[in-house]
Design an enzyme around this catalytic site. Structure first.
Site, short mmCIF file in Angstrom:
data_model
loop_
_atom_site.label_atom_id
_atom_site.label_comp_id
_atom_site.label_asym_id
_atom_site.label_seq_id
_atom_site.Cartn_x
_atom_site.Cartn_y
_atom_site.Cartn_z
N GLU A 71 0.97 -1.45 0.15
CA GLU A 71 0.07 0.26 -0.16
C GLU A 71 1.11 1.17 0.15
OE1 GLU A 71 -3.22 -0.13 -1.36
OE2 GLU A 71 -3.80 -2.49 -0.40
N ASP A 99 -0.62 -1.07 -8.39
CA ASP A 99 -0.14 -2.25 -7.74
C ASP A 99 -1.63 -3.25 -8.84
OD1 ASP A 99 -0.54 -2.74 -4.85
OD2 ASP A 99 -2.01 -0.86 -4.80
#
Length: 203
Positions: free
Chosen positions: A30, A121
């Site tokens: 993250e 991601d």
């Protein structure tokens, strides 16, 4: 820090055993950054990581100065940080390939001294709804993109971050505050504050 470094060292060793080469860079889950991250990464044998350009803005770096890695350190342990550039991150793979190439061309220099980093991601390349078909199926975005990279190889070069770091000095030094990507900084707020924050961003 010690436990974190041991875990990352173990992961690096497993990757080396599997693929025959030890990784020199690490991906932050993250893209959460703490000022002591360099110590854990350095002690685990990593030389660089990727964060958002939002992290760099928080550290006082202007948008036009983000086209390349910066060095940072904690307790004398130095690593390089690459900023995943928002213009690229929002275009790949959702905008037309020509738009991505035009954007890169607009930010290129004759000296070839700028690096546009795109780290994100993997969900957007097949896990999110409709993205598999867009990237690999009927949309063929990835095939079109790689073809465009080959067709523009006279001025556009692709390379791993480690190769760039080996051949170029960092743009400068930066000390990043605790941060993550913009959406995460919104999601972690209490509900009322999150709504106010979203409204402020919209304004």
């Amino acid at each position: 820090q010690q436990a974190s470094a041991q875990t990352m060292t173990s992961v690096a060793s497993e990757l080396a055993a599997t693929f025959g080469e030890r990784p020199r860079g690490a991906w932050l889950a993250e893209r959460v950054w703490e000022p002591d991250v360099p110590t854990s990464l350095h002690d685990a044998g990593y030389a660089w990581t990727i964060v958002d350009d939002a992290h760099f803005r928080s550290g006082g770096i202007a948008d036009d100065a983000m086209w390349g890695p910066y060095s940072t350190d904690d307790q004398g342990r130095r690593i390089n940080v690459f900023g995943t550039e928002q213009g690229l991150r929002y275009r790949i793979p959702f905008r037309e390939v020509d738009d991505v190439i035009d954007y890169l061309r607009a930010n290129a220099t004759e000296a070839g001294d700028r690096l546009g980093t795109m780290g994100d991601d993997g969900e957007k390349f097949g896990a999110w709804p409709t993205t598999w078909d867009h990237c690999w199926g009927a949309g063929q975005w990835m095939e079109t993109f790689f073809t465009a990279l080959e067709e523009n190889a006279d001025w556009l070069t692709t390379l791993p971050p480690s190769d760039w770091a080996d051949a170029h000095r960092p743009v400068g030094r930066v000390y990043l505050p605790t941060s993550s990507y913009t959406e995460m900084t919104e999601w972690v707020l209490p509900p009322d504050d999150a709504i106010e924050f979203e409204e402020l961003l919209a304004k």
